[in-house]
Write a protein that holds these residues in place. Structure first.
Motif, PDB file in Angstrom:
ATOM      1  N   LYS A 164      98.709 -51.693  33.889  1.00 33.08           N
ATOM      2  CA  LYS A 164      98.432 -50.879  32.154  1.00 33.08           C
ATOM      3  C   LYS A 164      96.929 -51.256  32.351  1.00 33.08           C
ATOM      4  O   LYS A 164      96.262 -52.148  33.066  1.00 33.08           O
ATOM      5  N   LYS A 165      96.457 -50.466  31.598  1.00 33.67           N
ATOM      6  CA  LYS A 165      94.668 -49.787  31.265  1.00 33.67           C
ATOM      7  C   LYS A 165      94.255 -51.241  30.125  1.00 33.67           C
ATOM      8  O   LYS A 165      93.643 -52.162  29.964  1.00 33.67           O
ATOM      9  N   ILE A 166      95.132 -50.796  29.268  1.00 32.74           N
ATOM     10  CA  ILE A 166      95.087 -51.594  27.694  1.00 32.74           C
ATOM     11  C   ILE A 166      96.071 -53.268  28.286  1.00 32.74           C
ATOM     12  O   ILE A 166      97.722 -52.547  27.983  1.00 32.74           O
ATOM     13  N   LYS A 167      95.223 -54.201  27.630  1.00 38.30           N
ATOM     14  CA  LYS A 167      96.224 -55.685  27.839  1.00 38.30           C
ATOM     15  C   LYS A 167      97.133 -55.399  28.810  1.00 38.30           C
ATOM     16  O   LYS A 167      98.296 -55.601  28.584  1.00 38.30           O
ATOM     17  N   THR A 223      99.133 -49.662  18.446  1.00 36.48           N
ATOM     18  CA  THR A 223     100.463 -49.885  18.914  1.00 36.48           C
ATOM     19  C   THR A 223     100.218 -48.453  19.419  1.00 36.48           C
ATOM     20  O   THR A 223     100.571 -47.899  20.178  1.00 36.48           O
ATOM     21  N   ILE A 260      94.670 -45.414  21.666  1.00 35.81           N
ATOM     22  CA  ILE A 260      94.873 -46.628  22.661  1.00 35.81           C
ATOM     23  C   ILE A 260      96.345 -45.445  23.778  1.00 35.81           C
ATOM     24  O   ILE A 260      95.340 -45.864  25.145  1.00 35.81           O
ATOM     25  N   THR A 264     103.918 -46.226  32.243  1.00 35.57           N
ATOM     26  CA  THR A 264     103.629 -47.075  30.699  1.00 35.57           C
ATOM     27  C   THR A 264     104.990 -46.732  30.342  1.00 35.57           C
ATOM     28  O   THR A 264     104.849 -45.434  29.702  1.00 35.57           O
ATOM     29  N   GLU A 313      95.284 -44.049  27.452  1.00 37.39           N
ATOM     30  CA  GLU A 313      94.485 -44.963  28.358  1.00 37.39           C
ATOM     31  C   GLU A 313      95.506 -45.025  28.828  1.00 37.39           C
ATOM     32  O   GLU A 313      94.631 -45.777  29.898  1.00 37.39           O
ATOM     33  N   ASN A 314      96.516 -45.222  28.728  1.00 36.48           N
ATOM     34  CA  ASN A 314      97.304 -46.486  30.426  1.00 36.48           C
ATOM     35  C   ASN A 314      97.539 -45.553  30.892  1.00 36.48           C
ATOM     36  O   ASN A 314      97.723 -44.487  31.210  1.00 36.48           O
ATOM     37  N   HIS A 331     104.023 -49.963  26.713  1.00 41.81           N
ATOM     38  CA  HIS A 331     103.271 -50.352  25.754  1.00 41.81           C
ATOM     39  C   HIS A 331     103.963 -49.021  24.602  1.00 41.81           C
ATOM     40  O   HIS A 331     104.005 -47.715  24.605  1.00 41.81           O
TER      41      HIS A 331
END
Length: 477
Positions: free
Chosen positions: A298-301, A334, A339, A251, A342-343, A276
């Motif tokens: 990706k885990k976030i969005k 962002t 947050i 990411t 987490e990716n 991200h």
């Protein structure tokens, strides 16, 4: 007499006007913030020209937020400056991150009328800051929205650029959501330049027209920042990072500049990359078109490119226009470390101005002269370091020497320079001569590894300086 808010409404009845006032008073009270997404019944903006809008709403001693980046509303700025001068106003405070355009309010003739406060500095503010006519606030990009949400700064007005309203009355903030969303949530008055040339973006970019006080129609080409040519050293840095530090499925976060662009240019054969980032530019378009960027892991969005703002040329503006693959989000989201981490395999790629032999990174200033800002460098350096899969890579990249041949790896940082990334935060330092991994290394080891990636012309003098500073020879063990 009706309030300024009420005058901006055009209600069908006095009751409807009172409803609008009550709602505006409600969402600006206490800790309850204005959510700009939902329609407000019975409320519509006035369509005025710029002169009229500022004659009605501009006054002395106000705090005004200005939309930044490619969305800088230069037509509104010109009208604001003219009206303030005509009305002989004083002590107007302007707040913004990086803006594009002439920034007339920074000219010496407007001293005493306006004072600009850069939360991230661009070229149109540097001289005014250096001359003492403008201010700079060092702050993490992720925390700028808190200035408004915690009422540390109470905004009287927000000047923004938006797309024309759609059939449901929704406008888009276009290429810059960043901290602008927090500003429009908390500003007493919103004046919007309606620009049909602005891309309609998704995510947190929407504002319903009923939340705007004045619409000013003015088509205007977006402020472009074409990619700069990448020199031989930058190409080498891009290859060092792409071949050794960026893995498939990573990411990515990229800062501004030719070095991040050089990295992107070398990633065409990678697979399942995600994005991200606080911002992105033209280089992302090519990697999407070749299939290198899928956001699949990706885990976030997942499946989405996530960013706070976009700068570049019309190439990237056309790419983000009405594109479901891209979400522009509130920068407090962002750039939130919890947050980001987490990716998978978060790889944060940022540049700087100089690094000393202990690993202190200067990114916002050249000596005492403010050049840019703190920005999101630490937000993402920390997010990558704390990546939950343990495979994050926080990267600082720089050429080993300036165009004049001065080493950017130095025994001591320049007097007056600002440390953005501390020696405790730093992990990877990359130049065209190699990669130095500093995390977990003592000062003697750090000096050794940094000297190895310094320009060959400076290695001997750096070794001598390190011995003088540390009272021992730099060593890898």
């Amino acid at each position: 007499m009706l309030s300024a808010t009420c005058r901006a409404v055009r209600p069908s009845s006095i009751a409807a006007c009172r409803l609008a006032v009550v709602k505006r008073a409600y969402y600006l009270s206490g800790e309850i913030h204005h959510e700009p997404f939902h329609p407000i019944p019975g409320r519509n903006p006035e369509w005025l020209n710029g002169q009229q809008a500022f004659e009605r709403h501009l006054d002395s001693a106000q705090h005004i937020f200005i939309h930044g980046g490619a969305a800088t509303p230069n037509h509104l700025i010109d009208n604001m400056v003219n009206v303030a001068q005509e009305k002989k106003l004083k002590d107007i405070k302007l707040m913004h991150i990086h803006t594009e355009g002439p920034a007339k309010y920074n000219e010496p003739e407007y001293e005493g009328i306006f004072r600009s406060n850069s939360l991230f500095t661009s070229s149109n503010c540097r001289k005014a800051i250096q001359d003492g006519r403008a201010d700079f606030t060092p702050i993490f990009l992720s925390e700028i929205p808190l200035l408004f949400r915690r009422n540390h700064i109470k905004l009287d007005m927000a000047l923004i650029m938006v797309t024309p309203p759609d059939r449901h009355g929704f406008c888009s903030l276009g290429p810059s959501v960043d901290c602008t969303r927090a500003a429009i949530q908390n500003a007493r008055v919103i004046i919007a330049q309606v620009n049909p040339k602005s891309p309609r973006t998704r995510g947190d970019a929407y504002i319903h027209s009923s939340h705007v006080d004045c619409f000013v129609h003015m088509p205007e080409n977006l402020q472009e920042m074409p990619a700069r040519s990448i020199d031989e050293a930058e190409v080498a840095i891009g290859k060092q990072i792409a071949q050794n530090l960026v893995e498939n499925g990573a990411t990515l976060q990229m800062g501004i500049g030719s070095i991040p662009d050089a990295v992107l240019a070398e990633l065409g054969s990678h697979k399942d990359l995600g994005v991200h980032s606080e911002m992105f530019s033209d280089g992302i378009v090519d990697l999407t078109q070749t299939g290198a960027i899928t956001n699949a892991r990706k885990k976030i969005k997942p499946g989405k490119i996530v960013s706070g703002f976009v700068i570049g040329s019309n190439k990237v503006f056309n790419f983000i226009n009405d594109n479901p693959f891209v979400e522009l989000c509130d920068i407090q989201f962002t750039n939130r470390t919890a947050i980001i981490c987490e990716n998978p395999q978060v790889t944060a790629i940022n540049s700087c101005i100089e690094v000393d032999l202990t690993g202190q990174v200067v990114s916002d200033s050249i000596g005492p002269r403010i050049y840019s800002g703190v920005g999101g460098q630490i937000d993402f350096i920390r997010g990558a370091a704390l990546c939950t899969d343990g495979r994050g890579k926080p990267i600082i990249a720089l050429q080993s020497a300036t165009k004049k041949g001065v080493s950017k790896i130095t025994p001591f940082i320049k007097e007056g320079a600002g440390v953005v990334t501390t020696r405790a935060h730093v992990h990877y330092i990359v130049t065209e001569h190699g990669i130095a991994q500093l995390w977990g290394k003592n000062l003697r080891q750090r000096a050794y590894h940094l000297i190895q990636i310094a320009h060959p012309d400076h290695r001997k003098s750096l070794e001598e300086a390190a011995f003088k500073r540390l009272k021992c020879m730099p060593s890898p063990d």
